[in-house]
Design an enzyme around this catalytic site. Sequence first.
Site, PDB file in Angstrom:
ATOM      1  N   LYS A 218     -11.107   3.500  20.290  1.00  0.00           N
ATOM      2  CA  LYS A 218     -11.666   4.855  20.375  1.00  0.00           C
ATOM      3  C   LYS A 218     -13.128   4.871  19.924  1.00  0.00           C
ATOM      4  O   LYS A 218     -13.969   5.471  20.563  1.00  0.00           O
ATOM      5  CB  LYS A 218     -10.864   5.835  19.499  1.00  0.00           C
ATOM      6  CG  LYS A 218      -9.377   5.896  19.841  1.00  0.00           C
ATOM      7  CD  LYS A 218      -8.644   6.954  19.033  1.00  0.00           C
ATOM      8  CE  LYS A 218      -8.584   6.703  17.539  1.00  0.00           C
ATOM      9  NZ  LYS A 218      -7.812   5.490  17.135  1.00  0.00           N
TER      10      LYS A 218
ATOM     11  N   ARG B  61      -3.944  14.050  15.052  1.00  0.00           N
ATOM     12  CA  ARG B  61      -3.064  12.900  14.859  1.00  0.00           C
ATOM     13  C   ARG B  61      -1.613  13.333  14.649  1.00  0.00           C
ATOM     14  O   ARG B  61      -0.754  12.481  14.459  1.00  0.00           O
ATOM     15  CB  ARG B  61      -3.508  12.118  13.624  1.00  0.00           C
ATOM     16  CG  ARG B  61      -4.368  10.891  13.940  1.00  0.00           C
ATOM     17  CD  ARG B  61      -4.864  10.388  12.605  1.00  0.00           C
ATOM     18  NE  ARG B  61      -5.152   8.986  12.530  1.00  0.00           N
ATOM     19  CZ  ARG B  61      -6.362   8.450  12.575  1.00  0.00           C
ATOM     20  NH1 ARG B  61      -7.401   9.205  12.819  1.00  0.00           N
ATOM     21  NH2 ARG B  61      -6.526   7.159  12.406  1.00  0.00           N
TER      22      ARG B  61
ATOM     23  N   ARG C  67     -11.589  -6.769  12.415  1.00  0.00           N
ATOM     24  CA  ARG C  67     -12.655  -5.795  12.694  1.00  0.00           C
ATOM     25  C   ARG C  67     -13.735  -5.812  11.619  1.00  0.00           C
ATOM     26  O   ARG C  67     -13.449  -5.949  10.424  1.00  0.00           O
ATOM     27  CB  ARG C  67     -12.031  -4.396  12.777  1.00  0.00           C
ATOM     28  CG  ARG C  67     -13.048  -3.280  12.900  1.00  0.00           C
ATOM     29  CD  ARG C  67     -12.461  -2.036  13.482  1.00  0.00           C
ATOM     30  NE  ARG C  67     -11.511  -1.368  12.606  1.00  0.00           N
ATOM     31  CZ  ARG C  67     -10.898  -0.233  12.954  1.00  0.00           C
ATOM     32  NH1 ARG C  67     -11.127   0.313  14.132  1.00  0.00           N
ATOM     33  NH2 ARG C  67     -10.048   0.328  12.125  1.00  0.00           N
TER      34      ARG C  67
ATOM     35  N   ARG D 284     -13.187  -2.816   6.597  1.00  0.00           N
ATOM     36  CA  ARG D 284     -12.642  -1.587   6.015  1.00  0.00           C
ATOM     37  C   ARG D 284     -11.459  -1.912   5.097  1.00  0.00           C
ATOM     38  O   ARG D 284     -10.649  -2.785   5.405  1.00  0.00           O
ATOM     39  CB  ARG D 284     -12.172  -0.645   7.124  1.00  0.00           C
ATOM     40  CG  ARG D 284     -13.309   0.143   7.718  1.00  0.00           C
ATOM     41  CD  ARG D 284     -12.896   0.938   8.920  1.00  0.00           C
ATOM     42  NE  ARG D 284     -11.634   1.649   8.774  1.00  0.00           N
ATOM     43  CZ  ARG D 284     -11.175   2.505   9.678  1.00  0.00           C
ATOM     44  NH1 ARG D 284     -11.874   2.743  10.784  1.00  0.00           N
ATOM     45  NH2 ARG D 284     -10.022   3.111   9.509  1.00  0.00           N
TER      46      ARG D 284
ATOM     47  N   ARG E   8      -0.329   1.688   9.204  1.00  0.00           N
ATOM     48  CA  ARG E   8      -1.020   2.686  10.036  1.00  0.00           C
ATOM     49  C   ARG E   8      -0.419   2.713  11.438  1.00  0.00           C
ATOM     50  O   ARG E   8      -0.310   3.780  12.051  1.00  0.00           O
ATOM     51  CB  ARG E   8      -2.516   2.377  10.074  1.00  0.00           C
ATOM     52  CG  ARG E   8      -3.182   2.655   8.730  1.00  0.00           C
ATOM     53  CD  ARG E   8      -4.488   1.918   8.587  1.00  0.00           C
ATOM     54  NE  ARG E   8      -5.503   2.422   9.479  1.00  0.00           N
ATOM     55  CZ  ARG E   8      -6.496   1.687   9.967  1.00  0.00           C
ATOM     56  NH1 ARG E   8      -6.612   0.421   9.639  1.00  0.00           N
ATOM     57  NH2 ARG E   8      -7.377   2.218  10.766  1.00  0.00           N
TER      58      ARG E   8
END
Length: 216
Positions: free
Chosen positions: A17, A92, A131, A164, A175
Site C-alpha cells: 500500500k 481496518r 522491510r 520498524r 499483524r
Amino acid sequence: MLKRKNLVFLGAPGAGKGTISNLLLAKHPLAHISTGDILRAEVAAGTEAGKKAGAIMKAGKLVPDELVADMVSRRLTAPDCENGFILDGFPRTIPQADLLAAALAKLGRSLDRVIYFKVPEEVLIQRLTARLCCRGCDAIYNKLFMPPKVEGKCDKCGGELYQRADDSLETAQNRLKIFREQTAPLVEYYEKRGQLFTAAGEDSADILKQILADLE
Ligand code: AMP
C-alpha cells in the site's frame, strides 16, 4: 487526470500500500493519509494519542476505532484533501468503515474506489521482515527484493534507513492474524457496495498499471 480520486488502499501489512501510494503520488497530487505514519508521529512526539497507541502498535494490535477515526475525520477537512486522497491503512475494521462513511457524508463526499492489494501470505512475511523505511522521506526498501544502492542509506534523500519495531517475525505474524480476523471482512463489505477493485500480483510497476487503468 484521474476520474476516481477519493481512494482507500486496503490490504494486509506488507501488501504494498505504501509503495504504490508513493508511486501514484509522484504523478497525481492526492493527499496521502497513512494512519500508521500519523500514529508513529504521535508516538514520537509523546502526545496523549501517542501514549495510548504506542504499546498497542508494538504488539501488532489495532488501536481503538474511535481514536483513529477521529484522527482521519480531522485530517479529511484539510485543504489538500479537496483534490482527492489516498487513505492508506484505514479503515481496518467494519466499525471504522462505517465511521468513515459517516465522516465523508458530513463533508458531502464519498469514496470513489477501494483498491484491494491481494498478495499471498508467505510473500507478506518475507517482505515485512526484510522491510526498511527511510527516516527522512518515508521511502520504502526491502533488503531482499529492493535494496538501497548504499547499505543503510536512502537512494532519494540520503536519510537513514531503519527497520520498524513491529516488523519482527513474531509481530508481523500477529499483524497478519489480525488482518485476517478484523480487516479482511472489509473486502466483502466494499464488494457488496460495488466499490472494490482488486489488484493482484507482486510487481509494483504492474500493479500500478492495473490501478491506473481503473482510476483514469
Ligand atoms: P501500518 O503502518 O499501516 O502498518 O500501521 C502500523 C500500526 O498502527 C498497526 O499495526 C496498528 O497498530 C496501528 N494502526 C494503523 N492504522 C490503524 C487503523 N486504521 N486502525 C487501528 N490501528 C491502526
